[in-house]
Enzyme design. Structure first.
Site, PDB file in Angstrom:
ATOM      1  N   PHE A   1       4.536  -1.155 -20.213  1.00 36.39           N
ATOM      2  CA  PHE A   1       4.195  -2.286 -21.076  1.00 36.39           C
ATOM      3  C   PHE A   1       5.438  -2.808 -21.788  1.00 36.39           C
ATOM      4  CE2 PHE A   1      -0.620  -1.950 -21.521  1.00 36.39           C
ATOM      5  CZ  PHE A   1      -0.807  -3.222 -21.013  1.00 36.39           C
TER       6      PHE A   1
ATOM      7  N   CYS B   1       0.840  -1.190   0.000  1.00 40.65           N
ATOM      8  CA  CYS B   1       0.000   0.000   0.000  1.00 40.65           C
ATOM      9  C   CYS B   1       0.871   1.235   0.000  1.00 40.65           C
ATOM     10  CB  CYS B   1      -0.918   0.000   1.218  1.00 40.65           C
ATOM     11  SG  CYS B   1      -1.955   1.463   1.313  1.00 40.65           S
TER      12      CYS B   1
ATOM     13  N   ARG C   1       8.008  -5.254 -23.016  1.00 38.70           N
ATOM     14  CA  ARG C   1       8.103  -6.663 -23.382  1.00 38.70           C
ATOM     15  C   ARG C   1       9.288  -6.823 -24.335  1.00 38.70           C
ATOM     16  NH1 ARG C   1       4.788  -6.370 -20.004  1.00 38.70           N
ATOM     17  NH2 ARG C   1       2.744  -7.400 -19.833  1.00 38.70           N
ATOM     18  N   PRO C   2       9.785  -8.040 -24.510  1.00 42.45           N
ATOM     19  CA  PRO C   2      10.897  -8.227 -25.450  1.00 42.45           C
ATOM     20  C   PRO C   2      10.553  -7.668 -26.830  1.00 42.45           C
ATOM     21  CG  PRO C   2      10.604 -10.209 -24.142  1.00 42.45           C
ATOM     22  CD  PRO C   2       9.453  -9.303 -23.807  1.00 42.45           C
ATOM     23  N   GLY C   3      11.341  -6.715 -27.275  1.00 40.14           N
ATOM     24  CA  GLY C   3      11.155  -6.141 -28.601  1.00 40.14           C
ATOM     25  C   GLY C   3      10.221  -4.962 -28.679  1.00 40.14           C
ATOM     26  N   ARG C   4       9.613  -4.553 -27.537  1.00 39.15           N
ATOM     27  CA  ARG C   4       8.706  -3.402 -27.601  1.00 39.15           C
ATOM     28  C   ARG C   4       8.551  -2.766 -26.222  1.00 39.15           C
ATOM     29  NH1 ARG C   4       3.446  -4.631 -25.791  1.00 39.15           N
ATOM     30  NH2 ARG C   4       3.049  -6.859 -25.498  1.00 39.15           N
TER      31      ARG C   4
END
Length: 262
Positions: free
Chosen positions: A244, A107, A246-249
Site C-alpha cells: 500500500f 498466472c 503511496r506518496p508519504g506513506r
C-alpha cells in the site's frame, strides 16, 4: 514487438472519430529445455532471455544461473520459442517436474500439478539489507518514470531493482506481473548488482513473495496490498514485505527491522 499501433474508433464529447492507439504486445512464449517442450506462457516479447533465467531460478528449476548454458529466442509462426540449454544435473530435476501446460498472462501457478508443487515453502533470506523509509519513498516516486511502455499503452506491469538508497537501477515491464518480476530477477542473476530491493507496480501476492524469496531478495515494496498468504510466506522466510505504498506513506507487514528512520 513490445508494442504495436492499432486503428480504432474513438468516442469523445459526443462524437465518434477514427484514430490510432499504441497497445502492448502479447504473444505465446514456449520455453523448451534441451529441445524438450516445458511450458507455454503469455508475455510481452521483450527481455525474453532474462524472463527464461528468472523463471527457472524462481521456480526452482535451476539451482543457480551457471546451470543455464545457453539461451536462444526463435521466432515461430504462432509465437516465440525460448530455447534453453541447461546442464545435465538440471535436466534430471526437470524430468521430475512435468509442466508443459499453457499459462495465461500473469498466472503464477499455471502448470503446477499438485498442491505441494504449487505451495512449496520458500527458503529463508539473508539479513544484510537496511533501508530508510525515505529510500522506499524515493523508489516509489521514481517508479513511474521507469515505465515507458506503461506510459505509452497503459496495459503493463513493472518490476524495478533499487539500490539501498532507493535509486532505481533498472526496471522491466510485461503484461504479466509475474513475468515482469522474472525478467527483473533474471537480469539481477546475470548482472549481480549489490544490495537492494524490489519494487513492483502491482499487488503483493503469494507468488511474488515466493519468487523474491527464491532469488534471495530481502525486501519487496508493492504499490498495492498484499494477500494474507503473501504475509504468511514473507514471515516464514524473513522477507520484509511493504505494501500500500503511496506518496508519504507505506505499510510494513513483516520483518520491520530492515527499515529504519532516516
Amino acid at each position: 514487438m513490445p508494442s504495436a499501433v492499432t486503428t480504432l474508433s474513438r468516442w469523445q464529447d459526443g462524437r465518434l472519430e477514427p484514430g490510432e492507439d499504441l497497445v502492448a504486445g502479447e504473444c505465446p512464449v514456449a520455453i523448451s529445455f534441451n529441445r524438450r517442450p516445458y511450458v507455454v506462457m503469455m508475455a510481452t516479447p521483450a527481455n525474453l532471455e532474462e524472463l527464461g533465467l528468472g523463471f527457472c531460478l524462481t521456480e526452482g528449476l535451476l539451482d543457480d544461473a551457471g546451470e543455464l548454458l545457453a539461451s536462444r529466442v526463435i521466432e515461430r509462426d504462432q509465437g516465440v520459442e525460448l530455447a534453453l540449454t541447461v546442464a545435465e544435473t538440471a535436466l534430471a530435476r526437470l524430468d521430475g517436474q512435468r509442466r508443459n501446460l499453457s499459462g495465461r498472462t500473469g498466472c503464477g501457478l499455471c502448470g503446477a500439478e499438485t498442491l505441494e508443487q504449487a505451495m512449496a515453502v520458500p527458503p529463508k533470506v539473508g539479513e544484510q539489507l537496511q533501508v530508510s523509509h525515505q529510500a522506499l519513498q524515493s523508489a516509489l516516486a521514481s517508479l513511474e518514470a521507469n515505465q515507458p511502455l506503461q506510459a505509452a499503452t497503459g496495459a503493463v506491469h513493472c518490476a524495478a531493482w533499487c539500490d539501498a538508497g532507493g535509486r532505481v537501477v533498472t526496471a522491466r515491464e510485461d503484461v504479466g506481473r509475474h513475468n515482469a518480476l522474472d525478467k527483473l530477477l533474471g537480469w539481477r542473476a546475470s548482472a549481480g548488482p549489490g544490495g537492494g530491493f524490489v519494487v513492483v507496480s502491482s499487488r503483493a501476492s503469494y507468488e511474488m513473495v515466493h519468487k523474491c524469496a527464491m532469488a534471495g531478495v530481502e525486501l519487496l515494496l508493492a504499490v498495492s496490498a498484499p494477500t494474507a498468504l503473501a504475509i504468511a510466506y514473507a514471515e516464514h522466510c524473513g522477507l520484509s514485505l511493504v505494501g500500500f505504498a503511496r506518496p508519504g506513506r507505506h505499510n510494513i507487514y513483516t520483518a520491520p527491522g530492515r527499515v529504519v528512520n532516516g
